[in-house]
Design a protein around this motif. Sequence first.
Motif, short mmCIF file in Angstrom:
data_model
loop_
_atom_site.label_atom_id
_atom_site.label_comp_id
_atom_site.label_asym_id
_atom_site.label_seq_id
_atom_site.Cartn_x
_atom_site.Cartn_y
_atom_site.Cartn_z
N CYS A 148 -37.52 -39.39 17.87
CA CYS A 148 -37.47 -40.39 18.72
C CYS A 148 -36.87 -39.84 20.29
CB CYS A 148 -36.64 -41.53 18.52
SG CYS A 148 -37.31 -42.34 16.97
N HIS A 205 -39.52 -41.56 22.29
CA HIS A 205 -39.83 -42.72 21.79
C HIS A 205 -39.59 -44.00 22.82
CE1 HIS A 205 -40.05 -45.88 18.06
NE2 HIS A 205 -41.33 -46.26 18.79
N CYS A 231 -37.03 -47.19 22.41
CA CYS A 231 -36.04 -46.99 21.17
C CYS A 231 -34.88 -46.64 21.71
CB CYS A 231 -36.86 -45.83 20.34
SG CYS A 231 -35.88 -45.30 18.96
N TRP A 284 -42.84 -42.40 14.23
CA TRP A 284 -41.53 -41.90 15.07
C TRP A 284 -40.53 -41.91 13.78
CZ3 TRP A 284 -41.65 -40.27 19.68
CH2 TRP A 284 -42.66 -40.75 20.73
N CYS A 298 -37.52 -43.07 13.73
CA CYS A 298 -37.01 -44.33 13.54
C CYS A 298 -37.80 -45.36 12.60
CB CYS A 298 -36.41 -45.07 14.49
SG CYS A 298 -37.83 -45.63 15.72
ZN LIG Z 1 -37.54 -44.41 17.61
#
Ligand SMILES: [Zn+2]
Length: 137
Positions: free
Chosen positions: A53, A58, A61, A103, A105
């Motif tokens: 990320c 990202h 995020c 991603w 996460c």
């Molecule tokens: Zn992320």
Amino acid sequence: MSRIAGKDTKPEMRVRRLLHVSGYRYRLHSKCLPGNPDVVLPKYKTVIQIHDCFWHQHKGCPDSGLPKTNTRFWEEKLSRNVERDKRSMGLLGELGWKVSVFWECETIQASKLRMRIANLLDHRQSAEVSSIHDNAN
Ligand SMILES: [Zn+2]
């Protein structure tokens, strides 16, 4: 910064393990394809990029925040990564590959990850099964 955008990172291992237990065959870091995609599923003409990320920024995020020091340096460095990602995804698309970005996460919850992989590949599989059927005998 001790984070290294290396190979065999944890999120990637999570994705690979799930693919493996689900019986999908894949190749890793294919050098023949633009951007050396992390996971290549030739049978499904699909590549999966597992993005950190921070390194791949990202959007929205919490893990993508820039360091408070040398912010400008990081901004430029990371935007180059993002540009490179866009370019290689465009090239892969032109070559007929479906590109899916996971991603970091999004790889933490195994159940969600499993569902995502199933959605991504089952769809493709049904297309292939019907074409095999058409060619049978
Ligand atoms: Zn992320």
